[in-house]
Design an enzyme around this catalytic site. Structure first.
Site, PDB file in Angstrom:
ATOM      1  N   GLU A 192      56.374  17.070  18.363  1.00  0.00           N
ATOM      2  CA  GLU A 192      56.641  16.804  19.773  1.00  0.00           C
ATOM      3  C   GLU A 192      56.892  18.134  20.456  1.00  0.00           C
ATOM      4  O   GLU A 192      57.794  18.890  20.055  1.00  0.00           O
ATOM      5  CB  GLU A 192      57.855  15.895  19.947  1.00  0.00           C
ATOM      6  N   GLU A 244      61.111  23.026  20.972  1.00  0.00           N
ATOM      7  CA  GLU A 244      61.782  23.199  22.258  1.00  0.00           C
ATOM      8  C   GLU A 244      62.148  24.671  22.423  1.00  0.00           C
ATOM      9  O   GLU A 244      62.705  25.289  21.509  1.00  0.00           O
ATOM     10  CB  GLU A 244      63.046  22.331  22.325  1.00  0.00           C
ATOM     11  N   ASN A 253      58.197  28.950  21.349  1.00  0.00           N
ATOM     12  CA  ASN A 253      57.272  28.704  22.444  1.00  0.00           C
ATOM     13  C   ASN A 253      56.024  28.014  21.886  1.00  0.00           C
ATOM     14  O   ASN A 253      55.460  28.465  20.886  1.00  0.00           O
ATOM     15  CB  ASN A 253      56.883  30.029  23.109  1.00  0.00           C
ATOM     16  N   ASP A 305      56.834  19.445  31.988  1.00  0.00           N
ATOM     17  CA  ASP A 305      56.953  20.022  33.324  1.00  0.00           C
ATOM     18  C   ASP A 305      55.610  19.882  34.042  1.00  0.00           C
ATOM     19  O   ASP A 305      54.578  20.327  33.536  1.00  0.00           O
ATOM     20  CB  ASP A 305      57.328  21.502  33.205  1.00  0.00           C
ATOM     21  N   ASP A 346      56.279  10.423  34.101  1.00  0.00           N
ATOM     22  CA  ASP A 346      56.550   9.607  35.293  1.00  0.00           C
ATOM     23  C   ASP A 346      55.808  10.180  36.490  1.00  0.00           C
ATOM     24  O   ASP A 346      55.845   9.605  37.575  1.00  0.00           O
ATOM     25  CB  ASP A 346      58.049   9.598  35.602  1.00  0.00           C
ATOM     26  N   GLU A 352      65.219  10.564  27.168  1.00  0.00           N
ATOM     27  CA  GLU A 352      66.314  10.545  28.148  1.00  0.00           C
ATOM     28  C   GLU A 352      65.761  10.474  29.571  1.00  0.00           C
ATOM     29  O   GLU A 352      66.258   9.713  30.406  1.00  0.00           O
ATOM     30  CB  GLU A 352      67.181  11.801  27.989  1.00  0.00           C
ATOM     31  N   TYR A 353      64.731  11.272  29.843  1.00  0.00           N
ATOM     32  CA  TYR A 353      64.128  11.264  31.179  1.00  0.00           C
ATOM     33  C   TYR A 353      63.499   9.909  31.483  1.00  0.00           C
ATOM     34  O   TYR A 353      63.581   9.406  32.600  1.00  0.00           O
ATOM     35  CB  TYR A 353      63.055  12.353  31.284  1.00  0.00           C
ATOM     36  N   GLU A 354      62.854   9.336  30.498  1.00  0.00           N
ATOM     37  CA  GLU A 354      62.199   8.050  30.690  1.00  0.00           C
ATOM     38  C   GLU A 354      63.187   6.974  31.117  1.00  0.00           C
ATOM     39  O   GLU A 354      62.929   6.190  32.031  1.00  0.00           O
ATOM     40  CB  GLU A 354      61.498   7.639  29.397  1.00  0.00           C
TER      41      GLU A 354
END
Length: 212
Positions: free
Chosen positions: A44, A69, A96, A118, A154, A192-194
């Site tokens: 991921e 990450e 990265n 992003d 989203d 979390e964002y979802e």
């Protein structure tokens, strides 16, 4: 979104080598040996606080997961979650994504997840989007033939751009949902964002694509 600085994050990452891979490039060509099995490896990119990847690892113990990450202050939250869950089939890299070719050989990964990346909405920043053609080439170099990318967002603009980018690259769209939470798709693990965006009524877009 600006992340709160956590000056202790670097030390915590260094103190947990069983979960955080400090020198991942040394495992290039030897990832099966590193995990000690022949299970598929899913990565991921932009793992955030780790809710998705830990959920997937619990749901699929026969798959090895690696969360990538760049921000130390973010990935340390994922580490805390992995420690709490004691998951042996998930590891983290504080790197990265542009360096993936230095870390994985061809065929060493089986799937790439891109969740709520992003959007880089300005046209001049298109090359930074994780679904830009240069990144698609990068993933292709570490995936097997017919390797897959699973993408969630989203952001409708980014989703439309990504569908075009996948198509222009010659990839096969095998699944597309314009409203994931109202679809019949099963087994979804929310990030979390979802959860945050869906509670506000935002649609979640998802697709699966395959290299030809």
């Amino acid at each position: 979104m600006r992340q709160r600085n956590k000056p202790w994050a670097k030390d915590m990452l260094a103190e947990n080598p069983q979960y955080v891979i400090a020198s991942p490039e040394s495992n290039k060509g030897k990832w099966r040996e590193y995990f000690g099995n022949d299970h598929p490896i899913h990565i991921e990119i932009g793992t955030g606080k780790g809710r998705f990847i830990t959920g997937m690892a619990k749901q699929n113990p026969e798959i090895n997961y690696i969360g990538i990450e760049l921000a130390e202050s973010v990935i340390v939250s994922a580490l805390e979650l992995i420690i709490e869950e004691e998951l042996p089939n998930v590891k983290l890299m504080n790197i990265n994504a542009e360096d993936l070719r230095d870390i994985f050989a061809k065929n060493e990964t089986n799937r790439v997840y891109l969740n709520f990346s992003d959007p880089w909405p300005k046209k001049r920043h298109a090359k930074r989007r994780l679904t830009y053609k240069n990144f698609l080439s990068l993933y292709e170099d570490i995936l097997p033939e017919k390797g897959e990318i699973h993408f969630k967002t989203d952001n409708q603009g980014l989703f439309e751009y990504s569908l075009t980018s996948f198509s222009e690259y010659g990839m096969l769209l095998t699944y597309v949902s314009l409203d994931l939470h109202k679809s019949e798709y099963e087994g979804n693990i929310m990030t979390e964002y979802e959860e945050k965006f869906s509670k506000k009524g935002s649609r979640i877009f998802r697709c699966e694509v395959q290299y030809r």
